[in-house]
Design a protein around this motif. Structure first.
Motif, short mmCIF file in Angstrom:
data_model
loop_
_atom_site.label_atom_id
_atom_site.label_comp_id
_atom_site.label_asym_id
_atom_site.label_seq_id
_atom_site.Cartn_x
_atom_site.Cartn_y
_atom_site.Cartn_z
N VAL A 179 0.85 -1.20 0.00
CA VAL A 179 0.00 0.00 0.00
C VAL A 179 0.88 1.23 0.00
CG1 VAL A 179 -2.04 -0.99 1.09
CG2 VAL A 179 -0.18 -0.17 2.53
N ARG A 180 0.39 2.25 -0.65
CA ARG A 180 1.10 3.52 -0.70
C ARG A 180 0.08 4.61 -1.02
NH1 ARG A 180 2.70 0.28 -4.67
NH2 ARG A 180 4.66 -0.15 -3.60
N PRO A 181 0.42 5.86 -0.78
CA PRO A 181 -0.52 6.93 -1.12
C PRO A 181 -0.85 6.94 -2.61
CG PRO A 181 1.23 7.75 0.32
CD PRO A 181 1.62 6.36 -0.08
N LYS A 182 -2.06 7.38 -2.93
CA LYS A 182 -2.50 7.44 -4.32
C LYS A 182 -2.43 8.88 -4.83
CE LYS A 182 -6.27 6.21 -7.46
NZ LYS A 182 -7.61 5.60 -7.59
N ILE A 184 -2.98 11.55 -8.27
CA ILE A 184 -3.59 11.77 -9.59
C ILE A 184 -2.98 13.03 -10.19
CG2 ILE A 184 -5.78 10.65 -9.01
CD1 ILE A 184 -6.94 13.51 -8.66
N GLU A 256 1.20 16.43 -9.77
CA GLU A 256 0.64 15.27 -9.10
C GLU A 256 0.06 15.70 -7.76
OE1 GLU A 256 0.71 11.90 -10.30
OE2 GLU A 256 1.13 13.06 -12.12
N GLU A 258 -2.03 14.20 -4.21
CA GLU A 258 -2.50 13.03 -3.47
C GLU A 258 -4.00 13.14 -3.22
OE1 GLU A 258 -1.86 10.59 0.73
OE2 GLU A 258 -0.58 12.32 0.28
N TRP A 260 -7.38 11.07 -1.17
CA TRP A 260 -7.76 10.08 -0.17
C TRP A 260 -8.77 9.12 -0.78
CZ3 TRP A 260 -4.53 10.16 3.60
CH2 TRP A 260 -4.06 11.34 4.17
N ARG A 261 -8.54 7.83 -0.60
CA ARG A 261 -9.51 6.82 -1.02
C ARG A 261 -10.51 6.63 0.13
NH1 ARG A 261 -4.33 3.37 -2.75
NH2 ARG A 261 -3.64 4.63 -0.99
N GLY A 368 -6.23 -0.10 -0.15
CA GLY A 368 -5.97 1.33 -0.28
C GLY A 368 -6.93 2.16 0.56
N GLU A 369 -8.22 1.79 0.56
CA GLU A 369 -9.21 2.52 1.36
C GLU A 369 -8.89 2.41 2.85
OE1 GLU A 369 -13.25 2.18 -1.40
OE2 GLU A 369 -12.61 0.46 -0.20
N ASP A 372 -5.66 4.51 3.66
CA ASP A 372 -5.88 5.96 3.70
C ASP A 372 -6.68 6.37 4.93
OD1 ASP A 372 -4.42 6.26 1.44
OD2 ASP A 372 -6.08 6.93 0.15
#
Length: 812
Positions: A179-182, A184, A256, A258, A260-261, A368-369, A372
């Motif tokens: 897992v890691r930060p997402k 976009i 980019e 970050e 939150w999911r 991921g959810e 986060d």
């Protein structure tokens, strides 16, 4: 200074001391996740403390840190140590519970075939041959990947033999966190709107190019903040190349960002939650809880609160007030519920009252959810975390409240190692953090109520419903033996048929409850009596007819087609016996073809969000009859439900378990409470072949006090909780004789310890095979230790391989 570390290895207990290398000086702290050498492997570990003198002469250094911030708070470390001590569990296993999936990783072994595999002696064991074939087909595999192919089979001994013979290569590995930060890609305007407007005529050589790029600029001029580039594409028809050109011209910024999911983003809130006036009973209970907050603020300890309120009495509003008070005091709260997916109504109420401040935790979320939500909790960005058992481990930095709703529910107990009860742990956690703890239920467990009566918690009562002045719905007991005598051989009795007919005519809704899945509970041959059983569990297979007729084991999920001929005698008289939720639904559809039905059981809720979809359809009156299993006993508030039909109240009543009667009373009372939760009123029809049962009679009267006194009398006579404590010891082995021998050996040793330490009030039950004596090709034997303090007898004495349950909720 040296770091005392809990190493994340399943077979390792205790803590180990490591040195801090110069390159990590000043970078490590208590609660931090690190990698360390352990034997020949590298493992994860969490720093629990710093010590000046290590426990061993030679120490090895910490290798690296995996997260710059602590992953556990100091209070969580204290909780983990307490849980390990209380439950006779591995500290490392408890610490692992507190980390989000995907971040916590255990060392593993990678197995691969060597070139000389062809020269190996062909006379290998079946397990060794299967392992070689698997690696030939799949290539190199980790130990946990191989586990999934071998179920309960111990393949590791065969693997070690093959390694010694040079046929396999093995290598210790530590998988990296998954897992890691997402992030976009987002775009935003970099100049004033008038500058962008002036540049639009020179944005390309062709009209089409200028149109696309101008549209992208105009869209970014309308939005106040940076926006996902996918929205820009959709609004303007532009491409990434267009946005890159606008960036080159310094008209926009591409970067980019970050995100939150958050699974709660998709839940719609219709309107702000209105704060209702409290009833007199609610106000009385709330005054006591509010005084508890004040006492803690003054440094005075308080007891947990047991909020015992009938179904529909307004316990949730008390929880909401408690969260408001917690937030007002600058602290955070945890709300535990038995099954988070089953309570979308409760989630919506909290979201409406605390918009943007709520996090959700349960097992059906993606890694991921969960990661986060865990990070937002750690950063103090959430005021409230709501979820199932694991939500208690959210690393909130300033905890002020823990609520366990439906605190009697069995899902709060973790039934796989490490065993623990979340409600007991919640009370410990609240004490460690000086937080308010509220346990709420219409049917608290016998132990929870007894503790309140003995002064270990403060009992608060909500004896009346809020919306229905008539109170709890009347319950009619129907003796199915009499129905048979009158020629009624169907699933539904005449009273239930009449009530269902009237409910549908009134355009109201009904719930039909049966705590069994499937269509038929076992399949047999009428010629010879042969019963089709699971070959791995030796329990009858259940017939399911959802997609096609197949037989399924509800323990190991073994499936097979329904045979046309008996496997034993070859006869063709294969028949079905018993019933489950599938058959109840089919019967409703046959008898009431115009009725719209939904079924709510394990088979219909395997997909993510299935619970929410079923409940939403029913709450919106897109169905008339909801058929289901024990899921229906959760805290559902459905105003149109005026009828609850309990198809067979006897299920589970005769199991050889001292807690069986308590469970049956709780589930019947809770399911009956789904009826009549509005001014329409309601009724319950309870079908049974044991109408004289004291448990069924008490549930029909909604008589918690009577059932409580009856259970206390019975348990005091037998020495069961709360008048004695239990520890369940279970051994599992693929060899039946070996399992029995191990159980008898341990029982003899326990008897010797009991006698030598003169523990005259401590006794053993067993050794005996477990009720389900064979599951998934593994034989189970158990020994129960019963007495005032069995934990002290067992601490540090249990041989490896035994499963240890302190205060189990079932002895099956």
């Amino acid at each position: 200074m040296f770091a005392r570390i809990s190493v994340n290895l399943p077979a390792v207990s205790g803590t180990f001391d490591y040195s801090i290398p110069p390159e990590l000086a000043g970078q490590v702290g208590i609660g931090q996740l690190v990698t360390v050498p352990f034997g020949r492997q590298v493992a994860q570990g969490v720093i629990l403390a710093f010590v000046e003198v290590p426990s061993v002469a030679e120490v090895r250094p910490i290798l690296s840190t995996l997260d710059p911030q602590p992953v556990l708070t100091s209070a969580q470390i204290e909780l983990a140590q307490s849980m390990a001590e209380t439950n006779l569990a591995s500290l490392a296993a408890i610490v692992d519970l507190m980390l989000p999936p995907g971040l916590s990783k255990q060392a593993d072994t990678l197995f691969d075939l060597r070139p000389n595999i062809q020269s190996l002696n062909p006379e290998l064991s079946q397990t060794a041959s299967r392992l070689i074939k698997l690696l030939q087909e799949k290539g190199p595999l980790r130990g946990r990947q191989i586990d999934r192919h071998f179920a309960q089979v111990d393949w590791r001994k065969s693997a070690q033999m093959l390694v010694r013979r040079g046929a396999l290569a093995s290598q210790s590995i530590l998988p990296a966190p998954t897992v890691r930060p997402k992030f976009i890609r987002v775009a935003e305007l970099a100049v004033a709107p008038e500058v962008a407007e002036a540049a639009m005529s020179e944005l390309g050589k062709t009209e089409a190019t200028r149109t696309r790029r101008s549209a992208a600029l105009r869209f970014l001029m309308r939005v106040p903040d940076a926006v996902n580039v996918s929205w820009v594409y959709a609004e303007s028809g532009c491409s990434l190349a267009d946005l890159q050109e606008l960036t080159e011209r310094e008209l926009i910024l591409l970067r980019e960002s970050e995100i939150w999911r958050d699974p709660l983003q998709k839940i719609q809130i219709d309107e702000a939650e209105r704060r209702p006036e409290l009833t007199a009973d609610q106000a009385k209970a709330w005054d006591v809880i509010q005084n508890g907050f004040a006492s803690l603020a003054e440094g005075k300890p308080i007891l947990p609160f047991l909020l015992q309120g009938v179904t529909g009495s307004g316990k949730t509003e008390i929880y909401l007030r408690a969260v408001e008070e917690t937030v007002r005091r600058g602290k955070q709260a945890i709300i535990l519920v038995p099954e988070i997916a089953l309570t979308p109504q409760a989630v919506r109420r909290f979201l409406a009252r605390f918009p943007g401040q709520v996090g959700l935790v349960h097992s059906k979320l993606s890694e991921g959810e969960r990661y986060d939500t865990w990070r937002r909790a750690r950063a103090g960005l959430l005021k409230l975390v709501i979820g199932a058992r694991s939500a208690m481990f959210a690393p909130l930095p300033n905890l002020g409240l823990i609520v366990a709703d439906e605190c009697h529910d069995g899902s709060y107990y973790q039934s796989d190692p490490p065993f623990y009860h979340a409600v007991s742990a919640a009370q410990t956690y609240a004490r460690l953090t000086s937080a308010v703890c509220i346990l709420g239920s219409a049917t608290p467990s016998i132990l929870q109520r007894y503790q309140a009566d003995r002064g270990a918690s403060t009992r608060l009562d909500l004896p009346k419903r809020i919306l229905n002045a008539a109170g709890l719905p009347p319950v009619r007991i129907v003796d199915m033996r009499e129905e048979l005598k009158q020629g009624q051989r169907g699933i539904f009795s005449r009273p239930l048929m009449e009530a269902l007919t009237q409910t549908l005519a009134n355009q109201e809704q009904a719930i039909l409850f049966l705590n069994r899945r499937g269509t038929a509970t076992y399949i047999f041959c009428r010629d010879c009596g042969y019963v089709l059983k699971c070959p791995r569990c030796d329990t009858p297979l259940t017939l399911h007819i959802e997609e096609r007729e197949n037989l399924r084991c509800h323990h190991c999920n073994y499936t097979r087609d329904k045979p046309r001929k008996c496997p034993q005698c070859g006869g063709t008289q294969i028949r079905e016996y018993g019933l489950g939720s599938e058959k109840v639904e089919a019967e409703v559809q046959a008898l009431f073809p115009k009725a719209r039905t939904l079924r709510w059981d394990w088979e219909t809720t395997r997909q993510k969000d299935a619970h929410e979809m079923i409940l939403t359809h029913f709450a919106n009156h897109q169905a008339d009859v909801l058929v289901g299993t024990q899921m229906l006993a959760k805290g559902l508030d459905l105003p149109l439900v005026t009828l609850v039909g309990i198809v067979l109240a006897d299920v589970g009543l005769s199991l050889p378990d001292p807690f069986a009667a308590e469970r049956v009373f709780q589930v019947l009372t809770q399911v009956a409470g789904r009826a009549g939760r509005s001014s329409r009123g309601g009724q319950v029809v309870m079908q049974t072949f044991q109408p004289e049962s004291a448990v069924i009679q008490a549930a029909a009267r909604h008589d918690f006090e009577g059932n409580y006194r009856m259970e206390l009398t019975q348990r005091e006579r037998l020495g069961y909780p709360p008048f004695g404590r239990l520890v369940r010891l279970e051994i599992r082995d693929q060899d039946a004789e070996r399992a029995e021998a191990a159980a008898r050996k341990l029982a003899d040793q326990l008897s010797a310890w009991i006698q030598s330490e003169k523990r005259t009030e401590t006794t053993l039950i067993g050794p005996v095979p477990a009720f389900f004596s064979k599951l998934d090709n593994v034989y189970r034997w158990q020994v129960i230790v019963r007495g005032p303090d069995p934990v002290s007898l067992l601490r540090g004495r249990i041989p490896a391989g035994w499963r240890v349950e302190v205060e189990p909720i079932s002895l099956l």
